[in-house]
Structure formats: C-alpha cells, structure tokens
Design a protein around this motif. Structure first.
Motif, PDB file in Angstrom:
ATOM      1  N   ILE A  57      21.341  58.522 -13.709  1.00 40.94           N
ATOM      2  CA  ILE A  57      20.738  58.941 -14.986  1.00 40.94           C
ATOM      3  C   ILE A  57      21.345  60.258 -15.445  1.00 40.94           C
ATOM      4  O   ILE A  57      21.680  60.424 -16.618  1.00 40.94           O
ATOM      5  N   VAL A  78      14.109  45.799 -18.211  1.00 35.60           N
ATOM      6  CA  VAL A  78      14.328  47.082 -17.547  1.00 35.60           C
ATOM      7  C   VAL A  78      13.012  47.864 -17.627  1.00 35.60           C
ATOM      8  O   VAL A  78      12.564  48.195 -18.711  1.00 35.60           O
ATOM      9  N   LYS A 128      10.256  50.828 -17.664  1.00 39.64           N
ATOM     10  CA  LYS A 128      10.426  52.075 -18.398  1.00 39.64           C
ATOM     11  C   LYS A 128      10.640  53.270 -17.490  1.00 39.64           C
ATOM     12  O   LYS A 128      11.281  54.235 -17.874  1.00 39.64           O
ATOM     13  N   ARG A 129      10.038  53.224 -16.300  1.00 40.61           N
ATOM     14  CA  ARG A 129      10.351  54.286 -15.355  1.00 40.61           C
ATOM     15  C   ARG A 129      11.325  53.733 -14.350  1.00 40.61           C
ATOM     16  O   ARG A 129      11.087  52.686 -13.741  1.00 40.61           O
ATOM     17  N   VAL A 130      12.413  54.444 -14.111  1.00 41.58           N
ATOM     18  CA  VAL A 130      13.456  53.888 -13.252  1.00 41.58           C
ATOM     19  C   VAL A 130      12.984  53.792 -11.805  1.00 41.58           C
ATOM     20  O   VAL A 130      13.364  52.887 -11.080  1.00 41.58           O
ATOM     21  N   GLU A 131      12.103  54.690 -11.416  1.00 40.32           N
ATOM     22  CA  GLU A 131      11.614  54.674 -10.030  1.00 40.32           C
ATOM     23  C   GLU A 131      10.929  53.363  -9.667  1.00 40.32           C
ATOM     24  O   GLU A 131      10.766  53.045  -8.499  1.00 40.32           O
ATOM     25  N   GLN A 132      10.489  52.632 -10.701  1.00 42.79           N
ATOM     26  CA  GLN A 132       9.768  51.395 -10.409  1.00 42.79           C
ATOM     27  C   GLN A 132      10.664  50.276  -9.895  1.00 42.79           C
ATOM     28  O   GLN A 132      10.147  49.257  -9.454  1.00 42.79           O
ATOM     29  N   ASP A 133      11.969  50.458 -10.005  1.00 40.86           N
ATOM     30  CA  ASP A 133      12.891  49.385  -9.617  1.00 40.86           C
ATOM     31  C   ASP A 133      12.571  48.818  -8.241  1.00 40.86           C
ATOM     32  O   ASP A 133      12.389  49.575  -7.293  1.00 40.86           O
ATOM     33  N   HIS A 142       7.625  62.205 -15.296  1.00 40.00           N
ATOM     34  CA  HIS A 142       9.014  61.760 -15.232  1.00 40.00           C
ATOM     35  C   HIS A 142       9.825  62.401 -16.367  1.00 40.00           C
ATOM     36  O   HIS A 142      10.910  62.975 -16.158  1.00 40.00           O
ATOM     37  N   ARG A 144      21.067  48.739 -22.121  1.00 40.88           N
ATOM     38  CA  ARG A 144      19.896  48.860 -21.257  1.00 40.88           C
ATOM     39  C   ARG A 144      19.257  50.206 -21.541  1.00 40.88           C
ATOM     40  O   ARG A 144      19.953  51.194 -21.721  1.00 40.88           O
ATOM     41  N   TYR A 145      17.918  50.249 -21.572  1.00 44.65           N
ATOM     42  CA  TYR A 145      17.241  51.482 -21.987  1.00 44.65           C
ATOM     43  C   TYR A 145      16.883  52.372 -20.805  1.00 44.65           C
ATOM     44  O   TYR A 145      15.953  53.155 -20.890  1.00 44.65           O
ATOM     45  N   ASP A 146      17.611  52.265 -19.715  1.00 51.32           N
ATOM     46  CA  ASP A 146      17.337  53.032 -18.497  1.00 51.32           C
ATOM     47  C   ASP A 146      16.928  54.469 -18.756  1.00 51.32           C
ATOM     48  O   ASP A 146      16.012  54.993 -18.159  1.00 51.32           O
ATOM     49  N   ILE A 167       4.733  58.570 -16.365  1.00 53.94           N
ATOM     50  CA  ILE A 167       5.827  58.619 -17.336  1.00 53.94           C
ATOM     51  C   ILE A 167       5.986  60.034 -17.869  1.00 53.94           C
ATOM     52  O   ILE A 167       7.107  60.548 -18.005  1.00 53.94           O
ATOM     53  N   LYS A 179      20.092  57.012  -7.502  1.00 49.97           N
ATOM     54  CA  LYS A 179      19.525  56.465  -8.733  1.00 49.97           C
ATOM     55  C   LYS A 179      19.375  57.539  -9.801  1.00 49.97           C
ATOM     56  O   LYS A 179      19.676  57.328 -10.970  1.00 49.97           O
ATOM     57  N   ASP A 180      18.886  58.705  -9.370  1.00 47.54           N
ATOM     58  CA  ASP A 180      18.698  59.800 -10.318  1.00 47.54           C
ATOM     59  C   ASP A 180      20.039  60.375 -10.777  1.00 47.54           C
ATOM     60  O   ASP A 180      20.183  60.795 -11.925  1.00 47.54           O
TER      61      ASP A 180
END
Lengths: 431, 431
Positions: A148, B424, B426-431, A17, A182-184, A14, A144-145
């Motif tokens: 964001i 959701v 917390k790290r988006v990469e985990q999707d 990230h 959503r807390y993306d 995290i 995906k990035d």
C-alpha cells in the motif's frame, strides 16, 4: 442488534486504519513533494540553460555514456525503474533501492540538460516508490502494508509532478493491471497525492495551465432536436482510434529499438552514445530543436510545443511522429526520464493535425490527444479522463472519456510498462 | 514484422468488435431512451397531480395492495428487480423477463402518484436490463455477449434517467462488484449511454440543473503558502464519514424493515398496506408532505427538497433522517422505484445540516452529500465522482473524490444491492 454493534466496530476499525495511513502519508508526502519540487526546479533550470548554451547538445553522446556509467557503478537493480516498483507491488521481495531516487533525479536532469527527449513522471514515480520503500523498511511494515505504501508513493510522485492529485491516486491503482481497477488503497493513495501536491506547491512550483476555449453547440447539425453533437462525437471516436494507434506505435517502437540496440550495438556503453548521435543528426536534419527536452514550451514563441499545439498552426503535420521517434530513441537507448510528457506532446500535436484534417476545434482535439495517447500507452483510461477534468475543466468530460476509452481499446494488449499485468483482455472474445 | 502485422489485425478485430456493438446499441438505446423519456414524463405528471389532489395520499395503502397484486399475477421473477439483472450478468441462466419493463414503469408511477417516497434509477435500470435481454434473445446472442448487452442496458437506463451518460457507463461496470471495476464493456456501455441519453433528450426531457457557486480560496487559513485549503479538506473528510454512515444506516434499515415485515405481517399483501398506513401517519405527525415522492422539488417553493438543500435554510436538521425512514419504509414494504434520488435527497439535506454545524459552504456540502451517500450505498465511488463532474462542474472534483471515497469506506462491506459481489474488502487487513 449484535450485528449492528459489530458493524459499528467495523467503522471504528476503518477509521483507525485511515488515521494510521494519514499519519504515514505525512513523512512520505513531505519527502516526495519536496524532492519532486527540487526536481521540477532543476528541470526548469536545465531546460533554460540548454536554450542559452546550444553547444550542450553536442555533448549528448557523452552524457549518455555518463548515465550508463552511473547506473553501472551505483545503480544495482534500479535501472528497471517503474517496472521494478510495479513488480514489487505485485510480488514483494526484490526490494526497491533508496538510491533509485537520487540517481533517477540526477540522470533525468542530465538527459534534459544535454537535449534528450524525455518526460518527468517516470522520475517522480521512482522518487515516490523508492522513498516509500525506504520509509516502509525503517518502520518495519509488513509486506501487505508495504504494498500500500508503494502505491501511495506512486500516487504522491505522479500527483505532485503534474499538480493533479486525483489523477495520481487513480493512476497508481489503475496502472498495475490492464482492464481493471482494484480499490485496495483508494483513500490512502488520495491522501498521499493531495499532501505531496500541496507540499510541492508550497515550495513555489507552478504547473502549466492549458485552456480549451471551444464550447459545444449541444446540437447535431441538420438534426436540431438531437441535443448532442453526434457529428463531432464521431470525429472524436475517429481521433480516439488514431490516438490509440499512436500509443501502440510508441510502445512498440520503444520495445523494438531497445531490442535491436541490445542485439547489434556492443559494448553496451555504446548504445546511449549512439542514441545521442542519432538525436543530434535528426535535429540537424530537421533544422529544429523543438523535439528535444520536455517540449511543454519551445525556445522560440512560435515553435512546436505542447502549449502551442492548442492553437491552429502550433504544430506541423508530422510533429507527432518526430517527437515519437526522438523520445523512443532517447528512452530506449539508455537515457532517463518519463514517457508521459512526450506522450502529451505526441497526443497534442497529433490532435492538432487531426483537427485540421477533420475540420474540428483545434484546442479540443489537442486536449483530447494530450490525455488519450497517454491513456492508450499506459492503459489507464479512467485516470486520464480524470486528468482531462483536472487540467482542462469539465465541459468536455464526455469527449475526454470517449477519446481515452477508444484509444485504450486500440492500443492493443500491451503498453509501455512490461510489469503491467493483463487482468481483463480488451476484446471479450479472447477469454 | 510478423508480430506487427498480427498486431494490426488485432486492431481490425477490435474495430469490427466496436462497430458491431455500436450497431447493437442503436435499437437498444432507441427503446430504452424512449421508455425512460415516457417514464420521466409520466412521473412528472403523477407528481403534479399528487400536489393538486392531496386526497390521493389516503389511497396509498390501497395502491400498495394493487402493486402487490400486479406482481403476484404478472411478475414471475421480476420482483427481484436490479438484483435479478446483476445476478444474470454474474451468472447467466435465469433470464430477465421482458414484462419487467412495463411492470416496473407502471408500478413506480403508481408509487409516486399516491405519495410513496422512492426514486427512479431502479426503474430505468430495470427497463434497460429487460429490454437488453429481450433484444439479446431475439438476435440469439451468446451468453457472453448477452452479459455485455445487459451491462449496456444498465448504462443506457442510468445515463438517460439522470442525463449523465459517462456516469451511467461507469456505474454499470462498477456496481457489479465491490472494490473493483472491470473494463469488459467500457466502450459499448459508453456508446449505449450516450445514445440513450440523446434519444431521451430528443423527446424533450430536461434534467434538473444544480449549481455550486462556492469558489475555493485555494489557501489554508493562517498558512498562506499551502495552496490547498487543508482546513476545508478536513471538513470534507469528516462529512464523508457521516455520509458513509448514512449510507450504512439506509442499507441496513432497508434490510431490517424488509426482514421484520416479512416475519411479523401476514398475509403478505398486508405488508404494502401497512407500509402505506405508516407513511400516512408519519406525514400527518410531521405536518409536511415534503418527504413523499421524488423530492427533487417541493410543492411549496420554500419546502424541503433536493434543489432547496443547496441553500442555507433549505432543509431542517433531521430532514435527512426522515427521508431515510420514509424511503426505507416505502421500498422495503413493497412499493416500487429506485433508491438513488432519495439517496440524493438524504445526502443533500445531510450535507446542508453538516455545513451549518461545521461552518462550511452549504452548496458545496449539499453537492458532496448528493453524490457521496449514493457512492456509499451502491459502492460506486468512481461513478459518483464522475457524476459530481457531470452535474456540478469541475472546480471541486478533488472534494467530490474525497467525499465519495471516504463515504465508500465508511459504508461497510454491504450496500443496497444484495447481488453485488465483494471483490476487494475495504480494509486490506481483512484479506
């Protein structure tokens, strides 16, 4: 124990990230903050010039044709504006052209210079979104990035243009879908908004200060042991309903005017020309130019403006409706700019009117309208409650929330952004 | 036109929907507000009595056995507490027993009287949830409506117990799932929380006032044109990371202690007895009783407490860790009460320690810890940012958000409520 070690690796992931997004936020915020500062500076010059050279208004139809021509020649798909950016976040693919930023900046300044009634947040959001997309393509981010980074662009633009970074960050997440956040990208958006606002301020841009002087008695009349003014609270609820209806009226007027203009006015370049003529006729008929431009200040100190709406006598009974019409015509007929500052104007003047009708404090109700009509029209009640806190201070946060949430409910299941998705309907029975 | 008429019918439907929930909120808030007032009054009496009669601590193991026996005999499924209410909202069916309210009220007061380290929001939320369920069953609500009434119960309990209605309403929506807020019942929850808080205050309950006196210089040292103290901001981010790790440590300590106690201590009634003994031994070894009970105030004016943590010297370096252990042992080993006030204590004292380490304002960092450790442990960053505004005022709302959002990220994908869903990651990469 193994779980714990794995857990602490998660924290490292995290951290890396967030550090990565912080680094990406720097070039984004420098660009967006600087462009927004340039935009606000130009907007100020354009407004002052329009006040001095009153004949500029006569050229509004011509300016409309010019804007039409610019988008026709150079715009590609950037005409879709905020909706294009939101669509790209929901469903990447189409792309956001980099030309969107200079185009919308230029055409918004033209709109304001010649007297269209428009705002600025749409422009800032489009600057943010298109610069984010450009940056993302340069450094070859994954889809995906890029999503964001686009949200960060919205947050940066919105945060910088109003000097409210927290609102900008929450707005970017909340605006995408009705009925949910959503807390993306919560922290990346906040970082981008704080940086962009800092950059914009560093260029010497100052934001307008609004003040609510009313202080709450913290007791219900006749029932002194109730340490909450339920009487005032019920007036706030009533006003919230009215604010929500105003949002509804604004969003629907925009859609209707756009629909009928496209249907009945041919060729297409005549639409903005006709819009310009209608604005001129309305201004002449009303005998005032207070409903042109941004409306934060008026040319004469005693005119109708957002700032003056915070005092008794600072707005007429129907000021809100006139501003609503002027803005719907301006934006639905092809001029450029945001919707939000006019929504502030509509809300603050409607709040002024309602305060007198209901016997309530004028400055408080102007402030409530300011944020609540915006909350209803964009379906972002939490961002708007936070905006109330960032702009007016904390004493009335509960009233801010009540007004915004009520207006959100009463604005119906649509809003000014057609790219917004409906995640949770406002009435649960509709499921 | 037809669409417009249909649209205005929609507004009538929304109005009647809200009026209905407002009417339902009245009996709910009267009951919950009154019970919470009674609870807070008893809690205050119990704390004062414990301060006077120091020998009461020796009976803590016995009190634990008593609590065990009460739940065994009378509790049915109400032992699951907050998780039971959240499960019922996610997946109606099991029901929330009405006996939960008196049982948790009584056993929380017992826990505090004999010196367990615990909070109060869990108790208030359980009072709210079980009374809402009772009311819903009496008037035969549908499952969907019962869901909303349960959320209103949570909002009412939380809003009344801390005097923060807006936080209560947002908390009720935000706590159900990690990474998202759904606006299902935004206004009904707010109405219930405001009413319940009003009722609770009308009974003469006063909430503690906390004050952050620090005012921001609004400039970065050495870079005067940056109108934002980026230096202080980066300290807030660092502190936010630490607050998140503390939340993580707390949640995991609770789970681990519960797990190992159930595995190694037989028969089950021995668990709270052993817990009581450990608390006594720790208190004796540390030579202080400051980590017992709520911890809002300390018996001696100069002791470690939440209020004192807002001043330099008001906490020791490891106060936060001791409170963390005392609370994890108390709650994981069978005593009753909430987690939130201890989380405030852990956060405020950790903030105090970090402020001295980082050379930052003590009152600001104590306030940040107060809300951020709670945000991390319950995964409710927006509710906690609003709580900062409701408790400490608005000047530092940006720092509140930065601390809460950062702590939220660094607390990992779990929290103290196992019934919370992961919406959701917390790290988006985990999707």
């Amino acid at each position: 124990m193994i779980k714990k070690i794995k857990g602490s690796f998660e924290q490292f992931a995290i951290a890396s990230h967030l550090i990565r997004w912080t680094i990406l936020a720097i070039p984004l915020s420098l660009t967006v903050g600087t462009l927004v500062a340039l935009f606000l500076w130009l907007l100020d010059k354009a407004t002052r010039l329009r006040w001095q050279q009153e004949w500029l208004l006569w050229l509004l139809p011509l300016a409309g044709a010019g804007i039409y021509w610019l988008y026709k020649k150079l715009g590609r798909n950037s005409e879709a504006g905020n909706n294009l950016i939101m669509d790209e976040i929901h469903q990447p693919g189409g792309g956001v052209p980099a030309r969107m930023a200079p185009l919308v900046l230029l055409t918004t300044v033209i709109t304001h210079l010649f007297g269209g009634s428009a705002g600025r947040e749409g422009t800032a959001v489009q600057i943010g979104g298109s610069m984010a997309h450009l940056l993302g393509r340069w450094i070859k981010l994954t889809e995906k990035d890029l999503r964001i980074l686009l949200m960060m662009g919205i947050a940066a633009g919105f945060g910088a243009v109003f000097g409210t970074p927290l609102t900008g960050a929450v707005f970017a997440l909340e605006v995408l879908a009705i009925g949910t956040i959503r807390y993306d990208a919560l922290v990346p958006c906040l970082i981008a908004a704080v940086f962009a606002d800092t950059v914009c301020s560093a260029w010497g841009i100052h934001h307008t200060h609004y003040a609510i002087h009313f202080t709450d008695g913290k007791a219900t009349p006749f029932i002194p042991f109730l340490q909450m003014d339920l009487w005032l609270l019920s007036k706030v609820v009533l006003a919230g309903v009215a604010f929500g209806m105003a949002s509804y009226l604004f969003a629907n007027s925009m859609h209707l005017i756009k629909h009928y203009a496209q249907r009945f006015i041919r060729p297409a370049w005549l639409i903005p020309v006709a819009g310009g003529v209608v604005i001129i006729v309305f201004s002449w008929a009303l005998g005032t130019r207070d409903y042109l431009g941004l409306g934060v200040y008026s040319k004469e100190p005693g005119g109708v403006s957002i700032v003056n709406a915070f005092q008794a006598g600072g707005a007429h009974t129907w000021s809100w409706l006139w501003k609503l019409l002027f803005t719907a015509i301006t934006l639905a007929m092809g001029f450029k700019g945001g919707e939000v500052t006019p929504l502030f104007f509509i809300g603050a003047t409607l709040g002024n009117t309602l305060a007198i009708l209901l016997g309530a404090p004028v400055d408080l109700f102007a402030g409530l309208g300011f944020i609540a009509v915006f909350a209803g029209a964009t379906n972002t009640p939490i961002a708007c409650t936070l905006m109330g806190v960032e702009l007016f201070g904390t004493s009335h946060v509960l009233y801010f929330a009540v007004a915004c949430f009520t207006a959100y409910y009463f604005s119906g299941n649509s809003g000014i952004y057609k790219a917004q998705r409906l995640a949770v309907p406002k009435r649960v029975e509709q499921d």
